[in-house]
Scaffold this active site. Structure first.
Site, PDB file in Angstrom:
ATOM      1  N   ASP A 483       0.803  -1.227   0.000  1.00 43.06           N
ATOM      2  CA  ASP A 483       0.000   0.000   0.000  1.00 43.06           C
ATOM      3  C   ASP A 483       0.829   1.267   0.000  1.00 43.06           C
ATOM      4  OD1 ASP A 483      -2.584  -1.013   0.197  1.00 43.06           O
ATOM      5  OD2 ASP A 483      -2.349  -1.370   2.334  1.00 43.06           O
TER       6      ASP A 483
HETATM    7  C1  GLC Z   1      -0.654   2.265   6.253  1.00 42.34           C
HETATM    8  C2  GLC Z   1       0.175   1.106   6.734  1.00 42.34           C
HETATM    9  C3  GLC Z   1       0.140  -0.039   5.814  1.00 42.34           C
HETATM   10  C4  GLC Z   1      -1.280  -0.344   5.481  1.00 42.34           C
HETATM   11  C5  GLC Z   1      -1.979   0.900   4.939  1.00 42.34           C
HETATM   12  C6  GLC Z   1      -3.395   0.666   4.523  1.00 42.34           C
HETATM   13  O1  GLC Z   1      -0.104   2.798   5.111  1.00 42.34           O
HETATM   14  O2  GLC Z   1       1.513   1.475   6.910  1.00 42.34           O
HETATM   15  O3  GLC Z   1       0.766  -1.149   6.387  1.00 42.34           O
HETATM   16  O4  GLC Z   1      -1.322  -1.344   4.532  1.00 42.34           O
HETATM   17  O5  GLC Z   1      -1.933   1.876   5.908  1.00 42.34           O
HETATM   18  O6  GLC Z   1      -4.331   0.879   5.497  1.00 42.34           O
HETATM   19  C1  GLC Z   2      -1.517  -4.016   5.355  1.00 38.88           C
HETATM   20  C2  GLC Z   2      -2.751  -4.022   4.490  1.00 38.88           C
HETATM   21  C3  GLC Z   2      -2.560  -4.848   3.258  1.00 38.88           C
HETATM   22  C4  GLC Z   2      -1.292  -4.451   2.580  1.00 38.88           C
HETATM   23  C5  GLC Z   2      -0.113  -4.545   3.508  1.00 38.88           C
HETATM   24  C6  GLC Z   2       1.158  -4.092   2.897  1.00 38.88           C
HETATM   25  O1  GLC Z   2      -1.396  -5.222   5.999  1.00 38.88           O
HETATM   26  O2  GLC Z   2      -3.867  -4.484   5.193  1.00 38.88           O
HETATM   27  O3  GLC Z   2      -3.653  -4.700   2.408  1.00 38.88           O
HETATM   28  O4  GLC Z   2      -1.123  -5.247   1.471  1.00 38.88           O
HETATM   29  O5  GLC Z   2      -0.352  -3.765   4.638  1.00 38.88           O
HETATM   30  O6  GLC Z   2       1.164  -2.741   2.608  1.00 38.88           O
END
Ligand code: GLC
Ligand code: GLC
Length: 810
Positions: A483
């Site tokens: 993300d």
């Molecule tokens: C924040 C977190 C990440 C997560 C994203 C989506 O960016 O660092 O781990 O996946 O939020 O909610």
């Molecule tokens: C968090 C989010 C997931 C994402 C991951 C890596 O665990 O829930 O959707 O892929 O972070 O960013």
């Protein structure tokens, strides 16, 4: 240092020091009613949705940590204590917390009095039961005063915290004998209320927080408890709570049991009232009656135990390594159930108000759970697919209560669609149930716009094909699985969210992770088409997959590893040419699992590079070198300090992708070394450093560039659970469902002499004994079922019965 131990026979983790390095929690409930409970009885309960239907209040990140829960206070001749140590924190003569499968048992003892409380949510019921056993082990009669306590949340957990100008005026309760009812907003738009009951006549109660606690007191020293006197308060606004007061006499050696029930009830709109302003309690009373004696509670608890016995009997291993066995047989599978239930909604890191069910998250969680209750997996797949758009894209998240896509979180995460192919094919391989493909499933929850589930998979596949960039690689969209790699975002305003802020258009950022993912699940799609006789579609799709393989070999290879991406301007990301972030884990994992360029040695080289640049003492980090400055064209990834989260943290979810890649190369020793590094049961003795529970995976362990490498955060709700179970059960131990049977293809350390797996599969039970006489990593030399040799290592689907499978590696 350790704070407890594993009791494998009882399938419990036993904590014997309440001051764990972080609250160590457990989950109660498996279907509708859920509770989080820490080792000191902190936590909260909710019905289905931790945001919209929160029953009890909890304050995250409080001082002290873990404040708020279902608390009992004992006033024994003016010594005041709590069985879970908190909140009173009087030193106990004995403390023990046993976290088991969907239950927790906390025992405290002080001055010859022992209080043991069993907490669980009975199957098929909307309540948490708390059975307390008090035992006087002293030689004198004791007269004690017992107070129970919980604080109600005014239902919507987000509004509860920020709309105080309204909420301080809305609270309403009713008291009826030993039942304390919470009915805020019931008179207007709500058809539900909650209650807290004890199966014994009470000598007093409180329902107003300030009356009970005192305005300037803390949970550790409620005024009513200190004085040994309830206030019999009725809440009108402010903060409603529920506290029973009981005076109990216990002779020397005598025990007494009490059952407390925290329940939730919904009434029909035309059946809400018993009389003016008096709620209809019929359903509450019926629920109370189901658990109003210890015998009934014990029976419900036995049922819960049998439920777990059955669920965990589907896959078991005997390896001779107790740390591995307890993960595979108990804790990893248990965590998979919890992640299936919760997605990323509510833990002690996820506050339960922001992140309903993730599209990609829930599809992936399912691969660790599908063998347990395939029917629930099937229903989940349909719920997820219903939030997909017709072009194959998807809402990134949806709310469990409404099952509708959540617009506030944004969309255009271009990996999302592909995970639906993974979950669906995995479900069919487990069950053989192809009928799922014919289910009529809406797009965007619009029943007027519905097509067969197969059409959803097709839309998923073509969403990638229709969104390719200049190198023929998939456009990344807002972000892919990571993300935080936001290649189209360009945010300079700290009040913007990287996830939802308007993206810039006109760029051409492409993802090598999606490319690998597409080759993997594109092939799955092709194979599925063949299984159901759609040969023309299979051939058409195969062309796209082949093109992608070529595109990766041509423009996705950096020399020693796979590139991670091309950015908005078409510049390489994750290349030796870059100053920081030269190599990333995601594309190494996916392109290796997809075996792209394997013949030319690409996979081996890529995984060797992972070992060289990304591996460290505590696991494999996400990228290297870590970013030390904000790179506006990369987004959130470069906002984290080096070594944390997506910036070179050990983001455990992706480690099993490398593990699986290693098993595909047959490097069983390497796969096993990686497996152990992040596996919690192997980290128990460094609990001080690791911090989070030694029985469940955490999302992130700080990496080699961090201030303190090895420290974990975000335990429980992470795709790490499903992926590690998938890696160890299907690729290391190597027992994997296929459309036509069960494949046995282990990849283990050379030093292992063998192991046994019992696998239930489509009605049959296979007792698989693997021997490794020639000390190899991989390769089945001989396999027989009930003494009959097979000429392949695929055990065919068999009728119900028990079969002995002998496997010799070599
Ligand atoms: C924040 C977190 C990440 C997560 C994203 C989506 O960016 O660092 O781990 O996946 O939020 O909610
Ligand atoms: C968090 C989010 C997931 C994402 C991951 C890596 O665990 O829930 O959707 O892929 O972070 O960013």
């Amino acid at each position: 240092m350790k704070y407890g131990f594993f009791d494998d026979d009882n399938r419990e983790y036993v904590i014997n020091n309440p001051q764990t390095p972080w609250p160590w929690i457990n989950y109660l409930g498996n279907e509708d009613f859920f509770s989080l409970i820490s080792n000191t009885a902190g936590g909260y309960s909710f019905y289905k949705d931790a945001k919209f239907r929160r029953l009890t209040r909890y304050r995250y990140n409080n001082v002290p940590m873990d404040n708020g829960g279902r608390y009992f206070y004992i006033n024994d001749n003016n010594t005041i204590w709590s069985p879970g140590w908190k909140p009173v924190k009087t030193p106990l003569d004995k403390y023990e917390c046993r976290h088991g499968l969907s239950y927790t048992r906390i025992t405290g003892a002080k001055n010859g009095l022992e209080a043991e409380v069993l907490f669980f949510v009975p199957l098929k019921s909307w309540c948490e039961v708390q059975k307390m056993k008090l035992t006087n082990s002293s030689s004198e009669t004791k007269k004690i005063k017992l107070f129970s306590f919980q604080e109600w949340c005014l239902w919507n957990a987000e509004d509860d915290q920020n709309n105080l100008q309204r909420n301080f005026s809305t609270g309403e309760v009713e008291v009826d004998g030993s039942t304390l009812y919470h009915k805020t907003e019931y008179k207007e738009r709500r058809n539900h209320y909650a209650f807290y009951h004890v199966n014994e006549a009470i000598q007093g109660f409180d329902t107003d927080r300030e009356s009970f606690v005192g305005l300037y007191n803390e949970y550790s020293e409620p005024q009513a408890v200190l004085e040994g006197k309830p206030r019999n308060s009725h809440a009108h606004g402010w903060s409603p709570v529920a506290s029973h007061y009981l005076e109990i006499e216990l002779k020397a050696g005598e025990s007494k049991e009490l059952v407390f029930v925290l329940g939730y009830v919904e009434n029909d709109d035309n059946d809400k009232w018993e009389s003016k302003n008096v709620i209809n309690k019929t359903k509450a009373k019926a629920l109370i009656q189901r658990f109003d004696t210890s015998a009934k509670v014990n029976a419900a608890f036995d049922e819960l135990q049998s439920y777990w016995n059955q669920l965990l009997s589907v896959y078991t291993v005997k390896s001779g390594d107790e740390k591995l066995d307890r993960m595979v047989n108990i804790w990893n599978q248990y965590q998979c159930m919890v992640t299936f239930n919760m997605s990323r909604s509510a833990s002690f890191f996820e506050v339960g108000i922001g992140r309903g069910m993730g599209f990609r998250d829930s599809n992936q969680d399912l691969i660790g759970f599908v063998h347990q209750i395939p029917e629930r997996a099937r229903e989940r797949i349909i719920d997820i697919a219903s939030t997909q758009f017709e072009d194959g894209g998807a809402y990134h998240q949806y709310q469990p209560l409404t099952k509708r896509g959540n617009d506030a979180i944004g969309g255009n995460f271009n990996d999302d669609p592909l995970w639906l192919i993974l979950s669906t094919t995995d479900y069919i391989k487990e069950t053989g149930d192809f009928s799922l493909l014919d289910e009529i499933v809406p797009f965007d929850n619009d029943e007027n716009n519905a097509k067969s589930h197969f059409e959803h998979l097709k839309a998923s596949f073509y969403h990638v094909v229709n969104n390719l960039g200049p190198h023929g690689l998939p456009l990344i969209g807002r972000a892919d699985w990571n993300d935080c790699l936001n290649l189209n975002c360009f945010s300079t305003n700290p009040n913007e969210s990287f996830q939802t802020t308007e993206n810039q258009s006109g760029g051409s950022a492409e993802s090598l992770m999606i490319a690998g993912l597409f080759v993997m699940y594109g092939r799955e799609y092709v194979q599925l088409c063949r299984q159901i006789g759609k040969e023309t579609e299979a051939e058409a799709a195969q062309v796209h997959v082949d093109n992608m393989v070529q595109a990766v070999i041509k423009d996705g290879w950096d020399g020693d590893w796979y590139l991670r991406a091309y950015d908005f301007y078409g510049k390489k990301v994750g290349s030796a040419e870059n100053e920081e972030g030269k190599i990333f884990i995601e594309s190494q994992g996916w392109c290796s699992m997809a075996e792209i360029g394997r013949e030319a040695g690409l996979v081996e080289k890529a995984l060797d590079s992972v070992k060289e640049h990304l591996d460290c003492d505590y696991g494999i980090v996400l990228n290297n070198p870590a970013f030390t400055r904000y790179v506006v064209e990369y987004g959130e990834i470069s906002t984290y300090p080096a070594g944390y989260k997506e910036n070179a943290g050990i983001f455990c979810h992706n480690n099993p992708w490398i593990i699986i890649g290693e098993t595909m190369l047959g490097r069983g020793d390497q796969a096993w070394e990686y497996y152990k590094k992040i596996c919690p049961s192997y980290l128990e003795s460094i609990s001080d450093l690791h911090k989070t529970e030694p029985y469940v995976y955490a999302q992130m362990i700080s990496g080699k560039d961090a201030f303190k490498p090895g420290e974990a955060k975000n335990s429980w709700l992470t795709g790490t659970a499903a992926w590690n179970f998938y890696a160890v059960s299907r690729y290391i131990l190597g027992v994997r469902p296929q459309y036509d049977g069960l494949l046995v293809d282990p990849c283990i350390p050379k030093g292992w002499k063998g192991f046994e797996v019992v696998r239930k599969f489509r009605g049959a039970t296979f007792k698989i004994k693997v021997a490794n006489p020639r000390s190899v990593n991989k390769g089945v030399a001989k396999i027989s079922v009930d003494g009959k040799l097979l000429d392949t290592n695929l055990i065919p689907v068999m009728p119900e019965g028990v079969y002995n499978v002998d496997v010799v590696l070599g």
